[in-house]
Design an enzyme around this catalytic site. Structure first.
Site, PDB file in Angstrom:
ATOM      1  N   PHE A 175      -7.847   4.919   9.796  1.00 38.35           N
ATOM      2  CA  PHE A 175      -7.828   3.998   7.987  1.00 38.35           C
ATOM      3  C   PHE A 175      -6.577   3.066   8.663  1.00 38.35           C
ATOM      4  O   PHE A 175      -6.339   2.682   9.291  1.00 38.35           O
ATOM      5  CB  PHE A 175      -7.320   4.899   7.534  1.00 38.35           C
ATOM      6  N   HIS A 204      -5.378   5.713   2.741  1.00 38.10           N
ATOM      7  CA  HIS A 204      -6.588   5.395   2.680  1.00 38.10           C
ATOM      8  C   HIS A 204      -7.213   4.385   2.546  1.00 38.10           C
ATOM      9  O   HIS A 204      -9.045   4.688   2.412  1.00 38.10           O
ATOM     10  CB  HIS A 204      -7.612   7.039   2.567  1.00 38.10           C
ATOM     11  N   ASP A 251      -4.753   1.725   6.780  1.00 40.34           N
ATOM     12  CA  ASP A 251      -3.426   2.154   6.902  1.00 40.34           C
ATOM     13  C   ASP A 251      -2.215   2.891   7.878  1.00 40.34           C
ATOM     14  O   ASP A 251      -1.474   3.201   7.544  1.00 40.34           O
ATOM     15  CB  ASP A 251      -3.558   3.271   5.548  1.00 40.34           C
TER      16      ASP A 251
END
Length: 696
Positions: A440, A486, A442
């Protein structure tokens, strides 16, 4: 003289002993000249004084097929590999003929692919960071051997080894442990040479670490290890001889913990007297490898002969220094060379929408592109968290690939974003074409050390010798309750890094064409892939699903696309507005444009770097009104920076100030779907901005 050393003297070639002394003494005289000419040697540098014995002992066992990553105190290792003092001085003084970086980087920051010497990938100053790229070299060598493409592996004696040199303080870095973990897991042919001088700048060993590297390595099952007095050339030579031979034959990782002394300053800018006591300095001086080695060989060669060598070395070093000082400075006209290597993909080719093909979703378009690349090129590998056989990616973006191409080419890694990203440096250096995934957006931040310090700078600081050819896939974007870890978009942060390319496709056809272009590009590419567009399940994103392009379809970077044209009549009347966007913004803009039929023109950027400035500026000049639309939080974003560039370039053509719309300026995307929706742009918010712009 001890019995062991006597035996070594008998076995070793006399020329090797004299060569060793000459190089040790060279390192001493070089350090003294640098110190005596501080106004000339003005750039920060370190010397190898106190580390010479283990460095030379290591260098003498390496062969042209090997790879080595020195660290910034390894000038003696470089001398042992055959680099001349003059060549090293060219880098010290940042001269144009610096053979490593052309005056762009510090002393003892080498890179080399010269035939006849071990290869050296780009070396940075970030302590410990070289462990991952260098382990990536070993990873790549292992794969090439598994498919029979390692040309030097004709016998056990010729199999390449990889050496990663580290200071002991750097072993406390988390990324070093990631490298160790992968090396023992995969049984890679790598030697971690740790030179322990008890200091990490002013931090003593007792202050900075609970254990030394030798004890630390015990926790990595499968890591062979040995301790050696790194100030003793004979013991170091014997230890490295045995370790290198073992790695050539048994193909497993080793850690060599060499205890050394620090005789000079940490660097020329951090003076030893700033933080070290007289007692500590005297203790280290008593372990100086040079007089220790001289005393051992003096009886064999004679004091007068050694003095003759010393006089020759002093004359040679002084001459080299004068020559280096007089050498030409770098040409500023070449300053911008080697940021990227030229890509062969310059034109759109192949069929974008073949008649016989069916529509595919975006996630499958990427999957099919990689499948075709892997069918065509055995150098192509795919790895990352959960992409292996058992799951095939949390978004099924790698489904069936491991079954088709095997676990050696498609495999899982641990939760190691730094290793996933940084290992591509070494993989690329040995000729492979890695595609990796960070699960992801992040989660990309643990990999930023590698992306910034290693990948982005490699081509530029190696003067084009080691561009990193890799694709880093990063699913991004918010939809349906992904929450704060996410759902992030990270393009602005990535775009602050120079030396990487960034794509952000909004539909299946672009996904496949850009993936192919990225693969054939010799430079690092980050593919930002919006999770909300993967399956076209989000309302209004049905057009992200397209006919699958042909196998040979390829879409060059830096070519935006007009996805909706305004009507000429409205344009002539000055009643239109253009939207510059990408990713999910394309679909918000399309939905909003239905409220202003014929008055809205939409540009899909497709790649954020390189950017199609010509299309952007010409479109804005045509309409005089512009909205830059992004999913990112708006303040200080790429979108705002682009709006500023548009304002400057198109100022006299604008009817109103350039408008920007992004997400609310919050630290994270909330998990609650109602709050998520309130944070993000949408068609209604875009429509309101368009109405405002058109009403001027």
């Amino acid at each position: 003289m001890t019995e062991g050393i006597f035996v070594c003297l008998q076995i070793m070639d006399r020329n090797l002993l004299l060569h060793t002394y000459r190089l040790m003494y060279s390192a001493k005289i070089m350090a003294e000249i640098y110190e005596a000419n501080r106004q000339v040697t003005k750039y920060v540098h370190s010397t190898s004084r106190g580390h010479e014995a283990i460095q030379l002992a290591t260098a003498f066992h390496l062969k042209p097929q090997d790879w080595v990553s020195p660290y910034y105190r390894d000038e003696s290792l470089l001398l042992g590999l055959g680099w001349t003092p003059y060549e090293l001085m060219l880098q010290l003084l940042t001269k144009g003929e610096d053979p490593f970086t052309g005056g762009r980087s510090y002393y003892s920051h080498p890179n080399s692919e010269i035939p006849g010497k071990p290869k050296i990938i780009h070396q940075s100053s970030a302590t410990g960071m070289q462990a991952i790229p260098t382990t990536g070299v070993a990873q790549g060598i292992q794969y090439l051997e598994s498919i029979g493409q390692q040309s030097t592996s004709v016998s056990d004696e010729e199999k390449p080894v990889v050496v990663c040199s580290l200071g002991d303080a750097s072993v406390t870095e988390g990324e070093v442990s990631e490298a160790f973990q992968f090396a023992v897991l995969k049984k890679l042919p790598i030697i971690y040479l740790v030179q322990d001088n008890d200091w990490g700048i002013s931090v003593s060993a007792k202050e900075g670490r609970a254990m030394n590297a030798y004890r630390y390595a015990k926790g990595f099952k499968g890591m062979k290890r040995v301790r050696v007095d790194g100030t003793d050339f004979f013991k170091s030579y014997k230890a490295m001889q045995e370790v290198v031979a073992d790695v050539r034959y048994k193909r497993r990782p080793w850690l060599v913990h060499a205890k050394v002394c620090l005789l000079n300053h940490h660097t020329s800018g951090v003076r030893k007297e700033f933080y070290r006591s007289d007692e500590d300095l005297a203790k280290h001086a008593g372990k100086d490898p040079l007089p220790k080695f001289r005393n051992e060989i003096a009886g064999d060669f004679g004091d007068e002969y050694l003095k003759q060598i010393e006089a020759e070395v002093e004359a040679e070093i002084n001459e080299s220094f004068e020559k280096a000082v007089a050498a030409a400075e770098p040409d500023p006209a070449k300053l911008q060379e080697y940021v990227f290597m030229p890509t062969p993909v310059l034109e759109e080719k192949g069929e974008r929408f073949p008649a016989e093909k069916e529509k595919v979703i975006m996630v499958d378009a990427a999957l099919f592109a990689i499948r075709e690349l892997m069918e065509e090129d055995e150098r192509c590998l795919l790895y990352g968290q959960d992409v292996g056989r058992r799951l095939g990616g949390v978004f099924r973006e790698a489904a069936t690939l491991a079954e088709r191409f095997g676990d050696e080419r498609v495999f899982n890694t641990a939760i190691q974003e730094a290793y996933i990203i940084g290992s591509t440096v070494g993989m690329s250096a040995v000729g492979l074409k890695p595609i990796v995934e960070v699960q992801f957006g992040d989660y990309i931040y643990p990999g930023f050390n590698q992306l910034v310090s290693e990948i982005s700078k490699s081509c530029y600081l190696s003067c084009g010798k080691f561009p990193v050819s890799t694709i880093i896939r990063v699913p991004v974007g918010a939809y349906g309750g992904g929450g704060p870890y996410h759902s992030g978009c990270v393009e602005t942060t990535l775009l602050s890094i120079k030396g990487i390319k960034i794509a952000f496709p909004s539909n299946a056809a672009d996904m496949k064409g850009l993936m192919k272009a990225a693969y054939h590009d010799p430079n690092p590419v980050v593919m930002l892939e919006h999770k909300g567009l993967y399956w076209s399940k989000v309302r209004g994103t049905e057009e992200a699903k397209t006919i699958e392009p042909s196998r040979d379809y390829i879409l060059p970077f830096g070519k935006g696309n007009v996805v909706l044209y305004a009507d000429d009549d409205y344009i002539e009347n000055g009643e239109t507005v253009c939207v510059i966007t990408y990713g999910m913004g394309v679909y918000w803009a399309k939905a909003a444009a239905k409220n202003f039929i014929g008055q809205v023109e939409i540009i899909d950027l497709r790649t954020l770097f390189p950017l199609d400035e010509h299309l952007v500026f010409s479109t804005v000049k045509k309409h005089g009104r512009c909205l830059v639309l992004t999913e990112e939080q708006q303040n200080n974003s790429f979108a705002e920076a682009l709006a500023g560039r548009i304002s400057k370039e198109c100022f006299q053509y604008l009817d109103v100030p350039v408008e920007v719309l992004g997400a609310l300026n919050l630290p994270a995307v909330p998990l609650n779907m109602g709050l998520e929706a309130a944070m993000l742009p949408n068609a209604e918010k875009v429509s309101d901005r368009l109405e405002m712009l058109l009403s001027y």
